[in-house]
Design a protein around this motif. Structure first.
Motif, PDB file in Angstrom:
ATOM      1  N   ILE A 294      -3.995   5.641 -12.008  1.00  0.00           N
ATOM      2  CA  ILE A 294      -4.322   6.551 -10.901  1.00  0.00           C
ATOM      3  C   ILE A 294      -5.748   6.288 -10.409  1.00  0.00           C
ATOM      4  O   ILE A 294      -6.005   6.194  -9.200  1.00  0.00           O
ATOM      5  CB  ILE A 294      -4.172   8.019 -11.349  1.00  0.00           C
ATOM      6  N   VAL A 295      -6.657   6.155 -11.370  1.00  0.00           N
ATOM      7  CA  VAL A 295      -8.061   5.891 -11.022  1.00  0.00           C
ATOM      8  C   VAL A 295      -8.189   4.549 -10.303  1.00  0.00           C
ATOM      9  O   VAL A 295      -8.932   4.423  -9.318  1.00  0.00           O
ATOM     10  CB  VAL A 295      -8.935   5.903 -12.293  1.00  0.00           C
ATOM     11  N   LYS A 296      -7.430   3.563 -10.765  1.00  0.00           N
ATOM     12  CA  LYS A 296      -7.500   2.231 -10.157  1.00  0.00           C
ATOM     13  C   LYS A 296      -6.999   2.258  -8.713  1.00  0.00           C
ATOM     14  O   LYS A 296      -7.586   1.642  -7.822  1.00  0.00           O
ATOM     15  CB  LYS A 296      -6.680   1.248 -10.994  1.00  0.00           C
ATOM     16  N   ILE A 297      -5.915   2.993  -8.489  1.00  0.00           N
ATOM     17  CA  ILE A 297      -5.381   3.109  -7.121  1.00  0.00           C
ATOM     18  C   ILE A 297      -6.388   3.802  -6.209  1.00  0.00           C
ATOM     19  O   ILE A 297      -6.600   3.390  -5.060  1.00  0.00           O
ATOM     20  CB  ILE A 297      -4.040   3.865  -7.133  1.00  0.00           C
ATOM     21  N   ASP A 298      -7.023   4.856  -6.728  1.00  0.00           N
ATOM     22  CA  ASP A 298      -8.054   5.554  -5.941  1.00  0.00           C
ATOM     23  C   ASP A 298      -9.192   4.610  -5.569  1.00  0.00           C
ATOM     24  O   ASP A 298      -9.693   4.635  -4.429  1.00  0.00           O
ATOM     25  CB  ASP A 298      -8.610   6.741  -6.729  1.00  0.00           C
ATOM     26  N   SER A 299      -9.599   3.782  -6.535  1.00  0.00           N
ATOM     27  CA  SER A 299     -10.713   2.864  -6.268  1.00  0.00           C
ATOM     28  C   SER A 299     -10.322   1.817  -5.221  1.00  0.00           C
ATOM     29  O   SER A 299     -11.165   1.386  -4.422  1.00  0.00           O
ATOM     30  CB  SER A 299     -11.160   2.167  -7.562  1.00  0.00           C
TER      31      SER A 299
ATOM     32  N   PHE B  44      -8.140   2.322  -2.719  1.00  0.00           N
ATOM     33  CA  PHE B  44      -8.097   2.986  -1.412  1.00  0.00           C
ATOM     34  C   PHE B  44      -9.484   3.396  -0.916  1.00  0.00           C
ATOM     35  O   PHE B  44      -9.683   3.565   0.289  1.00  0.00           O
ATOM     36  CB  PHE B  44      -7.192   4.215  -1.479  1.00  0.00           C
ATOM     37  N   ASP B  45     -10.437   3.544  -1.830  1.00  0.00           N
ATOM     38  CA  ASP B  45     -11.800   3.928  -1.435  1.00  0.00           C
ATOM     39  C   ASP B  45     -12.613   2.745  -0.927  1.00  0.00           C
ATOM     40  O   ASP B  45     -13.681   2.934  -0.333  1.00  0.00           O
ATOM     41  CB  ASP B  45     -12.534   4.569  -2.623  1.00  0.00           C
ATOM     42  N   ASP B  46     -12.111   1.539  -1.151  1.00  0.00           N
ATOM     43  CA  ASP B  46     -12.832   0.340  -0.723  1.00  0.00           C
ATOM     44  C   ASP B  46     -12.785   0.221   0.810  1.00  0.00           C
ATOM     45  O   ASP B  46     -11.710   0.295   1.417  1.00  0.00           O
ATOM     46  CB  ASP B  46     -12.199  -0.895  -1.369  1.00  0.00           C
ATOM     47  N   ASN B  47     -13.939   0.037   1.429  1.00  0.00           N
ATOM     48  CA  ASN B  47     -14.016  -0.016   2.895  1.00  0.00           C
ATOM     49  C   ASN B  47     -13.230  -1.185   3.477  1.00  0.00           C
ATOM     50  O   ASN B  47     -12.614  -1.074   4.547  1.00  0.00           O
ATOM     51  CB  ASN B  47     -15.487  -0.103   3.339  1.00  0.00           C
TER      52      ASN B  47
ATOM     53  N   THR C 233     -10.062  -0.919   6.195  1.00  0.00           N
ATOM     54  CA  THR C 233      -9.948  -1.682   7.435  1.00  0.00           C
ATOM     55  C   THR C 233      -8.641  -2.466   7.475  1.00  0.00           C
ATOM     56  O   THR C 233      -7.937  -2.498   8.502  1.00  0.00           O
ATOM     57  CB  THR C 233     -11.137  -2.655   7.573  1.00  0.00           C
ATOM     58  N   LEU C 234      -8.309  -3.086   6.336  1.00  0.00           N
ATOM     59  CA  LEU C 234      -7.084  -3.882   6.250  1.00  0.00           C
ATOM     60  C   LEU C 234      -5.846  -3.009   6.441  1.00  0.00           C
ATOM     61  O   LEU C 234      -4.911  -3.379   7.164  1.00  0.00           O
ATOM     62  CB  LEU C 234      -7.025  -4.590   4.896  1.00  0.00           C
ATOM     63  N   ARG C 235      -5.831  -1.844   5.805  1.00  0.00           N
ATOM     64  CA  ARG C 235      -4.675  -0.941   5.930  1.00  0.00           C
ATOM     65  C   ARG C 235      -4.478  -0.494   7.382  1.00  0.00           C
ATOM     66  O   ARG C 235      -3.340  -0.414   7.872  1.00  0.00           O
ATOM     67  CB  ARG C 235      -4.871   0.289   5.041  1.00  0.00           C
TER      68      ARG C 235
ATOM     69  N   TYR D 104       0.825  -1.216   0.000  1.00  0.00           N
ATOM     70  CA  TYR D 104       0.000   0.000   0.000  1.00  0.00           C
ATOM     71  C   TYR D 104       0.859   1.265   0.000  1.00  0.00           C
ATOM     72  O   TYR D 104       0.467   2.288  -0.579  1.00  0.00           O
ATOM     73  CB  TYR D 104      -0.965  -0.016   1.189  1.00  0.00           C
ATOM     74  N   GLN D 105       2.042   1.179   0.619  1.00  0.00           N
ATOM     75  CA  GLN D 105       2.973   2.302   0.529  1.00  0.00           C
ATOM     76  C   GLN D 105       3.394   2.544  -0.921  1.00  0.00           C
ATOM     77  O   GLN D 105       3.473   3.685  -1.383  1.00  0.00           O
ATOM     78  CB  GLN D 105       4.223   2.013   1.375  1.00  0.00           C
ATOM     79  N   PHE D 106       3.640   1.450  -1.636  1.00  0.00           N
ATOM     80  CA  PHE D 106       4.050   1.542  -3.041  1.00  0.00           C
ATOM     81  C   PHE D 106       2.944   2.176  -3.891  1.00  0.00           C
ATOM     82  O   PHE D 106       3.216   3.027  -4.748  1.00  0.00           O
ATOM     83  CB  PHE D 106       4.399   0.152  -3.577  1.00  0.00           C
ATOM     84  N   LEU D 107       1.711   1.765  -3.679  1.00  0.00           N
ATOM     85  CA  LEU D 107       0.596   2.347  -4.435  1.00  0.00           C
ATOM     86  C   LEU D 107       0.476   3.843  -4.158  1.00  0.00           C
ATOM     87  O   LEU D 107       0.227   4.639  -5.086  1.00  0.00           O
ATOM     88  CB  LEU D 107      -0.711   1.640  -4.075  1.00  0.00           C
ATOM     89  N   THR D 108       0.661   4.247  -2.921  1.00  0.00           N
ATOM     90  CA  THR D 108       0.589   5.668  -2.561  1.00  0.00           C
ATOM     91  C   THR D 108       1.665   6.467  -3.279  1.00  0.00           C
ATOM     92  O   THR D 108       1.395   7.523  -3.862  1.00  0.00           O
ATOM     93  CB  THR D 108       0.738   5.846  -1.038  1.00  0.00           C
TER      94      THR D 108
END
Length: 500
Positions: A136-141, A143-146, A150-152, A112-116
């Motif tokens: 970019i859109v895929k990464i946003d989607s 991170f928007d997943d609930n 929770t996992l992060r 998740y650090q890498f995606l950020t």
């Protein structure tokens, strides 16, 4: 996160033969650009796979963003990716449960650090390609997943606990990642001894065996269970709940490295004064190139003479004939190799180009030694040509260099006529370098465009050749040969008369 830097869809439409890279001297150029021969092999394995038009446009956009990255931010991102994949390999290959549990936490956290970081870099570069803007859109989607949120949060808490209680570093030894973990309150005797030795100005070199000692002790988690049983149980529960949710980004490493290698090649050639351009993908069955370069000549430090090229579905056959050392084969290579570069990344070494994508690129150059036992060179040429003929169609282009040169001119003309019959109405594009002068007397075909080297004054008044299209009735090799040697037709006739 399923994602590709090269493919809009999953499959290539065709695969190039190894001979293409040898004939067009692409292999030679790549070996000159890269010190590591394995890099050349990796590049060619991907270059062999011809993409669909959709995938070609997709990777052309990504390659343009890569070329516009002047500060190397994407290259730094590549190294972060290789580190992340190294962590994934450690997780996958770990044999003890204790290792796997810790490695899973470390991998998911860094994933998740890498995606950020990836999103931040792409935004900073203001990328334009559909592939990277979609990322970019895929990464946003994600991170928007609930569930991901929770996992992060859960993995961050576990990660913070581990790193606050231990020194936890990753380092590489011969390409494989190893983790070093030491307890804060415990004395590291090895480090103390090394400090003493250093103070005495004694230089020690650690052996691979000593480095290997930094691998994780499979029973270190037992220390956590003694100090904090609740956290120990949380780590075990986290693994059971999430070990099947790991995303493998290994395939992106080879794709990323491939694009970076292409950038290196284009940059190195460009520094020698050879321009490259973004190719306009033509919807019509027409190809026109202005100032195409045979960049394989740069390896030998030879001045490269650019040439123009045009071919379409009607005049789809180009015959190139003329004086020796006139640049005919270089002309053939310049177009053939640039077709491969175009299908590879949407760019080529030329001033400008508008190209119709193909599905098959075939070459037929002299093969002096590799034909089968008991067969002559002509028979070998015919067998190889039969394979090329099987691909004839509007989406194919073939580059033939001195085909049928192993037989008499009269027989060669017969075989060439058969070749033209096989092309028929397929609209296959064919470039044919030949010494068959007789062919111009016997063949009358509106599909054929005739080209010949024309003597021109180059730098410092040095005579050189440029390939020019000519009308058949105006084609004259005699004038070029005489001009090359400083003679006139009258002088030649007089010499001939004197020898009779």
């Amino acid at each position: 996160m399923a994602f590709s830097l090269l493919w809009k869809n999953d499959e290539a439409v065709s695969k190039l033969d190894d001979a293409v890279f040898s004939d067009l001297k692409i292999t030679k150029l790549l070996e000159c650009c890269f010190d590591n021969y394995s890099d050349v092999d990796e590049m060619q394995e991907i270059m062999k796979l011809i993409p669909s038009k959709e995938s070609l446009l997709y990777r052309q956009g990504i390659f343009e963003d890569l070329l516009n990255d002047k500060d190397g931010l994407l290259e730094n991102l590549y190294y972060r990716l290789t580190d992340l994949v190294g962590r994934f390999i450690s997780l996958r290959e770990a044999t003890e449960n204790i290792k796997r549990r810790i490695f899973l936490i470390m991998y998911i956290y860094h994933y998740y650090q890498f995606l950020t970081i990836t999103k931040d870099v792409l935004i900073k570069l203001n990328v334009k390609s559909k592939g990277l803007t979609d990322l970019i859109v895929k990464i946003d989607s994600i991170f928007d997943d609930n569930e991901v949120k929770t996992l992060r949060n859960e993995v961050k808490n576990l990660y913070d606990y581990i790193t606050s209680h231990f020194e936890f570093n990753a380092e590489f030894h011969e390409g494989a990642p190893y983790y070093k973990i030491t307890f804060d309150k415990k004395t590291n005797l090895e480090d103390e001894l090394l400090d003493i030795v250093k103070g005495l100005n004694i230089e020690l070199v650690k052996t691979p065996r000593q480095i290997m000692k930094k691998e994780v002790n499979p029973y270190f988690l037992y220390e956590i269970s003694l100090q904090d049983k609740t956290t120990y149980e949380k780590i075990a529960e986290f693994y059971e709940s999430n070990h099947q949710k790991v995303t493998d980004l290994s395939s992106l490493v080879s794709e990323f490295k491939y694009l970076l290698s292409l950038k290196t090649m284009f940059t190195k050639v460009n520094k020698q004064g050879i321009p490259f351009c973004k190719v306009v993908v033509n919807e019509e069955n027409k190809t026109s190139i202005t100032d195409a370069y045979d960049v394989s000549l740069t390896v030998s430090k030879i001045d490269v003479i650019p040439n123009d090229f045009y071919i379409d579905g009607k005049e789809n056959i180009s015959f190139v004939l003329g004086v020796n050392s006139g640049g005919k084969t270089c002309y053939l290579r310049s177009i053939g190799a640039n077709y491969v570069y175009f299908m590879t990344c949407g760019y080529m070494f030329a001033k400008s180009a508008k190209v119709y994508p193909v599905k098959y690129i075939c070459t037929h150059f002299p093969n002096e030694e590799n034909y089968s036992f008991g067969e002559g060179r002509l028979r070998d040429e015919i067998k190889r040509l039969d394979i090329i003929k099987s691909h004839f169609g509007p989406d194919s282009i073939a580059f033939l260099n001195e085909t049928f040169s192993s037989t008499s001119e009269e027989k060669a003309c017969v075989y060439t006529k058969q070749l033209l019959n096989d092309i028929g109405n397929t609209q296959a594009k064919v470039m044919y370098v030949t010494h068959q002068y007789k062919i111009f007397e016997e063949i009358h075909d509106s599909r054929i465009g005739f080209f010949t080297p024309v003597v021109m004054e180059g730098k410092s008044n040095i005579r050189t050749h440029k390939i020019k299209k000519v009308e058949k009735q105006l084609l004259s090799y005699v004038d070029d040969i005489l001009y090359k040697h400083g003679l006139t037709k009258q002088q030649l006739l007089e010499r001939k008369k004197g020898n009779e």
